[in-house]
Write an enzyme that holds these catalytic residues in place. Structure first.
Site, PDB file in Angstrom:
ATOM      1  N   THR A  70       0.830  -1.212   0.000  1.00 47.80           N
ATOM      2  CA  THR A  70       0.000   0.000   0.000  1.00 47.80           C
ATOM      3  C   THR A  70       0.858   1.254   0.000  1.00 47.80           C
ATOM      4  O   THR A  70       0.608   2.197  -0.764  1.00 47.80           O
ATOM      5  CB  THR A  70      -0.947  -0.003   1.211  1.00 47.80           C
ATOM      6  N   GLN A 184       0.446  -9.151  -6.295  1.00 47.16           N
ATOM      7  CA  GLN A 184      -0.063 -10.513  -6.445  1.00 47.16           C
ATOM      8  C   GLN A 184       0.797 -11.352  -7.381  1.00 47.16           C
ATOM      9  O   GLN A 184       0.880 -12.574  -7.229  1.00 47.16           O
ATOM     10  CB  GLN A 184      -1.498 -10.479  -6.970  1.00 47.16           C
ATOM     11  N   HIS A 206       4.356 -10.043   2.628  1.00 47.40           N
ATOM     12  CA  HIS A 206       3.488 -11.071   3.201  1.00 47.40           C
ATOM     13  C   HIS A 206       2.674 -11.834   2.163  1.00 47.40           C
ATOM     14  O   HIS A 206       1.973 -12.785   2.508  1.00 47.40           O
ATOM     15  CB  HIS A 206       2.571 -10.463   4.271  1.00 47.40           C
ATOM     16  N   CYS A 331     -15.794  -4.644   2.184  1.00 49.34           N
ATOM     17  CA  CYS A 331     -16.898  -4.586   3.142  1.00 49.34           C
ATOM     18  C   CYS A 331     -16.644  -3.394   4.051  1.00 49.34           C
ATOM     19  O   CYS A 331     -15.646  -3.361   4.764  1.00 49.34           O
ATOM     20  CB  CYS A 331     -16.966  -5.881   3.953  1.00 49.34           C
TER      21      CYS A 331
END
Length: 406
Positions: A70, A184, A206, A331
């Protein structure tokens, strides 16, 4: 032990990374210090930088350590935008795909709201692959007004791999730099920064068996970028802050391990993925695979939509029997929302709400696939019942409200 099928979210620590992490955590030293402990820490950082550069197809000086993907995305997109606009005030256009991770998507939208960016959203096809004709048209319109292009290497939800080399070729022909979020892709498929021609590329620890909290921006040596934060001038004066020696060493160890066995491990995981896909189709014939087929998708990604049910319901029902997956959608404040990726691919909201992402990684096994396939039919049947009950309830509620006195 639960069956973990959410490696796209985060991966278990690789043994090599754990060993490096614990070794460095037991030592002391700021890598910017000049005494013996500081020099030892600096050696660990620079050894890690070299290992990571080799795994990413970059020069060590092009590795800028960050706190994760990020931060690397923010640094690349904001930094390129500000640097390019400072050179020429006309450069306010940002070309960005509609299926980006929110680390890029929200950064671009922030530039639009606060920094006067003129954002042009690049469409994708039904498989989530960028429309190159649309990119070419935007580049041809007024190349002098474009600050940058940002398109991810591979999608985090549906796994589709983008035509990075062709994107770079088109953009560079117009004199425009390109950033790619490769979080990814790195460690899953061959990623060669130098060979791709990219100007900037984001990666994260990670996602490949390294620890949470460390990543890198791979930045071309000739690329100008305005820092987002300021301080001690570390990392080419691009990203100030004391370096996390232990996490960097662990990130590098994970990258080295992944790169050293990439072809064989990718083939193994792709075999598991293909068996999972065929098993899901047999168990739930109504399920629809989303994303590009075969080698056009990440080896560990199998993303489906299941009609007639909510993805969250299916996720929780699978979780109850020890199978952990993901909806792949955002969400916010407890309110599920359909995936912006699936909507960009042309799905309607109802279909998109039935999403379920199964992602495999270095600890995945045949037994994991077997467990999912055994649990899925009953979980899906129950999720459909829950979905239908909710639908009937909402209709009854609407009818009651419509018939109520005003």
């Amino acid at each position: 032990m639960p069956v973990y099928l959410d490696h796209a979210a985060t991966t278990p620590l690789a043994p090599e990374a754990l060993a490096a992490l614990t070794r460095e955590l037991a030592r002391t030293g700021n890598p910017s210090s000049l005494h013996g402990s500081g020099r030892r820490a600096r050696r660990a950082v620079e050894d890690g930088r070299e290992a990571l550069a080799a795994a990413a197809g970059a020069h060590p000086s092009e590795i800028i350590f960050t706190s994760g993907g990020t931060e690397a995305d923010n640094l690349a997109v904001k930094g390129l935008y500000w640097a390019r606009r400072a050179e020429d005030p006309r450069r306010t256009r940002v070309l960005c795909s509609t299926v980006e991770h929110h680390a890029v998507l929200d950064t671009v939208e922030w530039l639009e709201r606060h920094e006067g960016a003129d954002v042009r959203w690049l469409p994708v096809d039904a498989e989530g692959v960028l429309d190159l004709a649309a990119l070419a048209a935007e580049l041809a319109e007024d190349p002098a007004s474009i600050a940058l292009v940002t398109v991810m290497w591979a999608n985090n939800e549906v796994g589709s791999i983008q035509p990075v080399a062709e994107i770079v070729r088109l953009a560079h022909a117009a004199g425009v730099p390109v950033h790619s979020d490769a979080v990814q892709a790195f460690g899953s498929v061959p990623v060669d920064f130098r060979g791709s021609g990219l100007d900037a590329m984001s990666i994260s620890g990670h996602k490949i068996g390294g620890p949470v909290g460390v990543g890198a921006l791979v930045l071309g040596r000739a690329v100008k970028l305005t820092p987002v934060q300021h301080g001690g001038g570390q990392e080419r004066d691009v990203r100030s802050g004391t370096l996390d020696t232990a996490s960097i060493a662990a990130f590098a160890a994970a990258a080295e391990a992944a790169a050293g066995n990439l072809a064989a491990e990718s083939a193994r995981i792709a075999g598991l993925r293909d068996r999972l896909i065929e098993g899901v189709r047999a168990a739930v014939p109504d399920a629809v695979l989303r994303g590009a087929p075969g080698v056009g998708r990440l080896p560990g990604n199998a993303h489906f939509t299941f009609p007639g049910c909510e993805g969250d319901s299916l996720l929780f029902l699978l979780d109850l029997v020890g199978v952990e997956s993901s909806t792949g959608s955002a969400c916010t404040a407890g309110v599920p929302r359909p995936s912006h990726v699936l909507l960009a691919m042309g799905l309607d909201e109802e279909t998109a709400r039935g999403a379920q992402r199964f992602t495999l990684g270095h600890l995945s096994s045949e037994a994991d696939v077997d467990a999912l396939l055994a649990a899925l039919p009953d979980a899906y049947a129950r999720a459909r019942l829950a979905g239908m009950a909710g639908h009937v309830s909402s209709i009854q509620t609407a009818g009651t409200q419509a018939g109520a006195p005003g």
